[in-house]
Structure formats: C-alpha cells, structure tokens
Write a protein that holds these residues in place. Structure first.
Motif, PDB file in Angstrom:
ATOM      1  N   PHE A   1      38.563  38.270  43.574  1.00 26.95           N
ATOM      2  CA  PHE A   1      38.048  39.569  43.736  1.00 26.95           C
ATOM      3  C   PHE A   1      38.974  39.828  42.527  1.00 26.95           C
ATOM      4  O   PHE A   1      39.998  39.617  41.776  1.00 26.95           O
ATOM      5  CB  PHE A   1      39.288  39.942  44.995  1.00 26.95           C
ATOM      6  N   SER A   2      37.776  40.994  41.623  1.00 26.07           N
ATOM      7  CA  SER A   2      38.222  41.507  41.022  1.00 26.07           C
ATOM      8  C   SER A   2      37.314  42.591  40.272  1.00 26.07           C
ATOM      9  O   SER A   2      36.874  43.287  41.702  1.00 26.07           O
ATOM     10  CB  SER A   2      37.603  40.660  39.719  1.00 26.07           C
ATOM     11  N   ASP A   3      38.564  44.240  39.673  1.00 28.51           N
ATOM     12  CA  ASP A   3      38.033  45.311  39.400  1.00 28.51           C
ATOM     13  C   ASP A   3      36.904  45.103  38.600  1.00 28.51           C
ATOM     14  O   ASP A   3      36.501  46.135  38.312  1.00 28.51           O
ATOM     15  CB  ASP A   3      39.319  45.849  39.393  1.00 28.51           C
ATOM     16  N   GLN A   4      36.674  44.862  37.660  1.00 24.55           N
ATOM     17  CA  GLN A   4      35.530  43.646  36.754  1.00 24.55           C
ATOM     18  C   GLN A   4      34.760  42.852  37.159  1.00 24.55           C
ATOM     19  O   GLN A   4      34.750  42.558  36.852  1.00 24.55           O
ATOM     20  CB  GLN A   4      36.439  43.933  34.972  1.00 24.55           C
ATOM     21  N   SER A   5      33.807  43.575  38.122  1.00 22.73           N
ATOM     22  CA  SER A   5      32.334  42.843  38.480  1.00 22.73           C
ATOM     23  C   SER A   5      31.540  41.960  37.223  1.00 22.73           C
ATOM     24  O   SER A   5      31.306  41.237  37.419  1.00 22.73           O
ATOM     25  CB  SER A   5      31.546  43.414  39.360  1.00 22.73           C
ATOM     26  N   PHE A   6      31.882  43.088  35.987  1.00 18.85           N
ATOM     27  CA  PHE A   6      30.885  42.537  34.950  1.00 18.85           C
ATOM     28  C   PHE A   6      31.523  41.662  34.153  1.00 18.85           C
ATOM     29  O   PHE A   6      30.724  39.984  34.185  1.00 18.85           O
ATOM     30  CB  PHE A   6      30.650  43.671  34.446  1.00 18.85           C
ATOM     31  N   LEU A   7      32.823  41.649  34.687  1.00 15.66           N
ATOM     32  CA  LEU A   7      33.537  40.303  33.786  1.00 15.66           C
ATOM     33  C   LEU A   7      33.584  39.021  34.825  1.00 15.66           C
ATOM     34  O   LEU A   7      33.519  38.306  33.944  1.00 15.66           O
ATOM     35  CB  LEU A   7      34.602  40.900  32.734  1.00 15.66           C
ATOM     36  N   ALA A   8      34.443  39.199  35.505  1.00 13.61           N
ATOM     37  CA  ALA A   8      34.609  38.335  37.204  1.00 13.61           C
ATOM     38  C   ALA A   8      33.445  37.501  36.637  1.00 13.61           C
ATOM     39  O   ALA A   8      32.858  36.143  36.720  1.00 13.61           O
ATOM     40  CB  ALA A   8      34.979  39.030  37.969  1.00 13.61           C
ATOM     41  N   ARG A   9      32.015  38.305  36.766  1.00 11.50           N
ATOM     42  CA  ARG A   9      30.221  37.498  36.943  1.00 11.50           C
ATOM     43  C   ARG A   9      30.198  36.651  35.926  1.00 11.50           C
ATOM     44  O   ARG A   9      29.717  35.487  35.941  1.00 11.50           O
ATOM     45  CB  ARG A   9      29.549  38.908  37.540  1.00 11.50           C
ATOM     46  N   LYS A  10      30.566  37.160  34.226  1.00 12.81           N
ATOM     47  CA  LYS A  10      30.063  36.581  33.493  1.00 12.81           C
ATOM     48  C   LYS A  10      31.384  34.966  33.599  1.00 12.81           C
ATOM     49  O   LYS A  10      30.811  33.955  32.689  1.00 12.81           O
ATOM     50  CB  LYS A  10      30.422  36.928  31.973  1.00 12.81           C
ATOM     51  N   ALA A  11      32.344  35.892  33.964  1.00 10.57           N
ATOM     52  CA  ALA A  11      33.008  34.458  33.716  1.00 10.57           C
ATOM     53  C   ALA A  11      32.552  32.396  34.392  1.00 10.57           C
ATOM     54  O   ALA A  11      32.595  32.047  33.836  1.00 10.57           O
ATOM     55  CB  ALA A  11      34.414  34.719  33.700  1.00 10.57           C
ATOM     56  N   ILE A  12      32.555  33.649  35.566  1.00  8.33           N
ATOM     57  CA  ILE A  12      31.721  32.693  36.401  1.00  8.33           C
ATOM     58  C   ILE A  12      30.701  31.556  36.249  1.00  8.33           C
ATOM     59  O   ILE A  12      30.439  30.561  36.359  1.00  8.33           O
ATOM     60  CB  ILE A  12      31.492  33.443  38.041  1.00  8.33           C
ATOM     61  N   ASP A  13      29.507  32.482  35.759  1.00  6.29           N
ATOM     62  CA  ASP A  13      28.313  31.818  35.371  1.00  6.29           C
ATOM     63  C   ASP A  13      28.772  31.014  34.196  1.00  6.29           C
ATOM     64  O   ASP A  13      28.078  29.698  34.256  1.00  6.29           O
ATOM     65  CB  ASP A  13      27.048  33.173  35.162  1.00  6.29           C
ATOM     66  N   ALA A  14      29.168  31.345  33.243  1.00  6.70           N
ATOM     67  CA  ALA A  14      29.812  30.246  31.985  1.00  6.70           C
ATOM     68  C   ALA A  14      30.711  29.383  32.814  1.00  6.70           C
ATOM     69  O   ALA A  14      30.132  28.011  32.299  1.00  6.70           O
ATOM     70  CB  ALA A  14      30.353  31.123  30.677  1.00  6.70           C
ATOM     71  N   TYR A  15      31.268  29.663  33.712  1.00  7.99           N
ATOM     72  CA  TYR A  15      32.269  28.170  34.182  1.00  7.99           C
ATOM     73  C   TYR A  15      31.127  26.937  34.667  1.00  7.99           C
ATOM     74  O   TYR A  15      31.260  25.770  34.256  1.00  7.99           O
ATOM     75  CB  TYR A  15      33.435  28.305  34.970  1.00  7.99           C
ATOM     76  N   VAL A  16      30.368  27.774  35.724  1.00  9.19           N
ATOM     77  CA  VAL A  16      28.885  26.917  36.391  1.00  9.19           C
ATOM     78  C   VAL A  16      28.451  25.749  35.365  1.00  9.19           C
ATOM     79  O   VAL A  16      27.768  25.449  35.454  1.00  9.19           O
ATOM     80  CB  VAL A  16      28.526  27.750  36.962  1.00  9.19           C
ATOM     81  N   LYS A  17      27.741  27.124  34.304  1.00 12.44           N
ATOM     82  CA  LYS A  17      26.594  26.240  33.077  1.00 12.44           C
ATOM     83  C   LYS A  17      27.733  24.705  32.919  1.00 12.44           C
ATOM     84  O   LYS A  17      26.583  24.156  31.975  1.00 12.44           O
ATOM     85  CB  LYS A  17      26.378  27.810  32.250  1.00 12.44           C
ATOM     86  N   LYS A  18      29.383  24.805  32.689  1.00  9.89           N
ATOM     87  CA  LYS A  18      29.475  23.839  31.838  1.00  9.89           C
ATOM     88  C   LYS A  18      29.715  22.021  32.556  1.00  9.89           C
ATOM     89  O   LYS A  18      29.541  21.953  32.814  1.00  9.89           O
ATOM     90  CB  LYS A  18      30.998  24.472  31.809  1.00  9.89           C
TER      91      LYS A  18
END
Length: 345
Positions: free
Chosen positions: A328-345
């Motif tokens: 759960f996050s209040d900042q969807s944009f930042l959370a989505r970026k963080a998840i996508d960056a992690y998955v790319k690794k």
C-alpha cells in the motif's frame, strides 16, 4: 490519478451512513475535536457547518473516547452536502488546495470509477492490438482478444464490531455491493481487508472473493478485546496463528515493522514473517509506504524537513527483497517506479 500513475488496486476504507450506505472515509469520525474544541483531524468540513453543530457527539470507538462528528449520524443525502478535506494538512500542505472541491464518495461510486477505468483500458488495448495488426497486414480486423489486467478494488471494513454493535453490520451491504458489480469469485480483482478476525470469518461464509487479515505492529484485534480473547497481533504472526489465518483468508496485510523492525529509527534485521506466511500459503502485502521523511525509516530521509520527499524506492526495495507480494502506498507514481526498477534488476 493513482490509476493513471500505475496503481493496480484502489483502496477505500469503508464506513456506514445512518441510512446504511457504505461510504469511503478514513474513519467513521469525519471531524475529531481536541478537548479545547479545536479540530484535531478532519476529512470533511463538517466542523464548520452550523446546520450540523448539534450532531457533535462523544462516542467510544474500539475502546477510545472520541468527540466529533460521525458518518452513522448522517444520511447519505446530508453527507453529500459536506466537502472532503486533507486529513494531515501539516504534513501534506500541497493537498489542501483540493479542500472543499470533492464530495464524500460512496463505495458504489468507487466501483463505478474502477469499472470506467477498466472499460477505457480495454478499449485502448483493443485499439493498440488492431493498430499493430493493421501495420502488419494492412487489413483492419479488430482483435477483441486483447487481455488487460483489470484495476482491482481493495476495501477495508472499518470498526466492524462497533458497527455491528449499533445494529449496522458492514458485511451484508459490502457483499451485496460487490456481487452487484461482479466481484464474486476467488479470482475477482478484489481483496477485502480487516484488522478484526470475526468479521473476516463471517465474510468467508458469505463470499468467495479473497480476504486479507490486517496485522498491526502492536495490540490485538478489537473483536478479541470485546470477547475477552487474550491473543494479540504478535500471536497471529506466529506459525500457528498464520496457519489459522489461512483457514479463512488468502493473505495478510502486515505493518512494515513486523517484516523489518525499526532499530533507533533505522531498518533493523528482517523477521521470518514473509517466509512463514508464504509457508502457510498466504500472500503478504505491506503497509503503508509513504514518501515523506516523517514516515520513512531514517535510512531513507532526504533531509531534516519532515514534510520533504525522501527515498521511498530504497525502502520499498528492502521489503521486495524479502519477497513481499504487494504494498500500500499513498504515492502510486513513486511506488510503481520503485517496483518496476526492482523487477528490472
């Protein structure tokens, strides 16, 4: 906006009106007063509405005395005359520019918004598929098999024991509304979450949609308090507790401290909770990942300013490394970026 920014689910907290309609509010208290009469917290402008001054009341909500105004004392029509406000203006002053612009939404209106977003996504996917096909063979055959992952809904039942105690149980209107919008099966894009246990057990007998047991970092479910059950949230995260949860729910929504405790304000040594929950067949969703320094572990602060944005991606990555399944996050944009960056690794 959150959907546009990459959120997968919309998460409304649900409470009831006097006439039994589910509405999305953080609490049933829509304005809370300090002892001196000043406003401590408000998600509406009700404290400034003289026509509702007489609705002010002091109630015991889950064992805590609260003075203010409560959704269950207003009909939906009355509630609709109020306007929404930022709950934590001292931390999020920028959001106050939206104060008094919006109504209190009903749960049904949230579901309609999600349905419209899903319809739009489906149309866009079909158009993209058709354009791709046209580009390939020049013949315009619309491809209607375009698979789109729907935006889901993740409602939380707020204070179910309290609402049942005033003769307004949350479960029936919730299941009825979900059924109406087609959320009926184990693979529906929905999770129902609650900090209490009894109401999830009841829901498990009423619906086949996924359920999530919320677990706080301290204390116990309020229905345990009310019934004299001595078990705490700490007991629920032990293997025996998790095995019991798996008999009525599909996942847990864990306070981040239960996965990685804070030591002197910084992330400490991870616990075995994620591993243990997965062993019990449960998914794990963490709450709540917020980008302001005041909410972040000190490791990820950007400055001494509590309201400034820190390194949310750093915090999220630490938890994704543990195997956490969602957040759960209040900042969807930042959370989505963080998840996508992690998955790319």
């Amino acid at each position: 906006m959150a959907i546009e920014q990459g959120a997968d689910y919309v998460e409304p907290d649900l409470v009831l009106t006097k006439d039994g309609v589910l509405v999305a509010r953080h609490e049933n208290a829509i304005a809370i007063l300090n002892a001196d009469g000043s406003v401590r917290e408000a998600t509406t402008d009700v404290a400034e509405r003289p026509e509702f001054a007489a609705r002010k009341a002091t109630k015991s909500i889950d064992g805590v005395a609260i003075t203010g105004w409560f959704t269950e004392d207003f009909t939906l029509a009355e509630l609709k005359t109020l306007r929404a406000r930022e709950r934590i203006p001292q931390i999020r002053p920028g959001n106050t520019r939206f104060n008094d612009m919006f109504e209190v939404p009903t749960f049904e209106e949230v579901l309609q918004l999600v349905a419209q977003a899903n319809e739009r996504r489906k149309e866009e996917a079909e158009k993209d598929a058709k354009d791709a096909k046209d580009g390939r063979d020049g013949r315009g055959h619309g491809h209607h098999g375009a698979k789109v992952k729907p935006i889901g809904v993740y409602p939380e039942t707020k204070h179910p024991t309290y609402f049942a105690g005033i003769g307004k149980p949350l479960e029936e209107p919730l299941v009825r509304t979900l059924n109406k919008y087609g959320y009926r099966s184990p693979d529906s894009a929905v999770f129902i979450q609650s900090f209490e246990v009894g109401n999830l057990r009841k829901l498990n007998r009423m619906t086949r949609v996924p359920l999530v047991q919320l677990i706080n970092g301290s204390g116990q479910p309020y229905d345990f308090t009310a019934s004299g059950d001595p078990r705490t949230y700490a007991d629920l995260v032990k293997p025996a507790g998790l095995a019991e949860i798996s008999s009525y729910a599909q996942g847990i929504g864990a306070n981040t401290n239960l996965m990685i405790p804070l030591v002197a304000g910084r992330l400490g040594t991870p616990t075995t909770l994620v591993k243990d929950a997965h062993a019990a067949g449960l998914i794990v969703h963490g709450w709540t990942f917020r980008a302001e320094n005041v909410f972040l572990p000190d490791d990820f602060d950007s400055s001494a300013d509590p309201t400034a944005i820190g390194n949310l991606a750093g915090q999220i990555e630490a938890f994704l490394k543990l195997g956490m399944d969602g957040l759960f996050s209040d900042q969807s944009f930042l959370a989505r970026k963080a998840i996508d960056a992690y998955v790319k690794k």
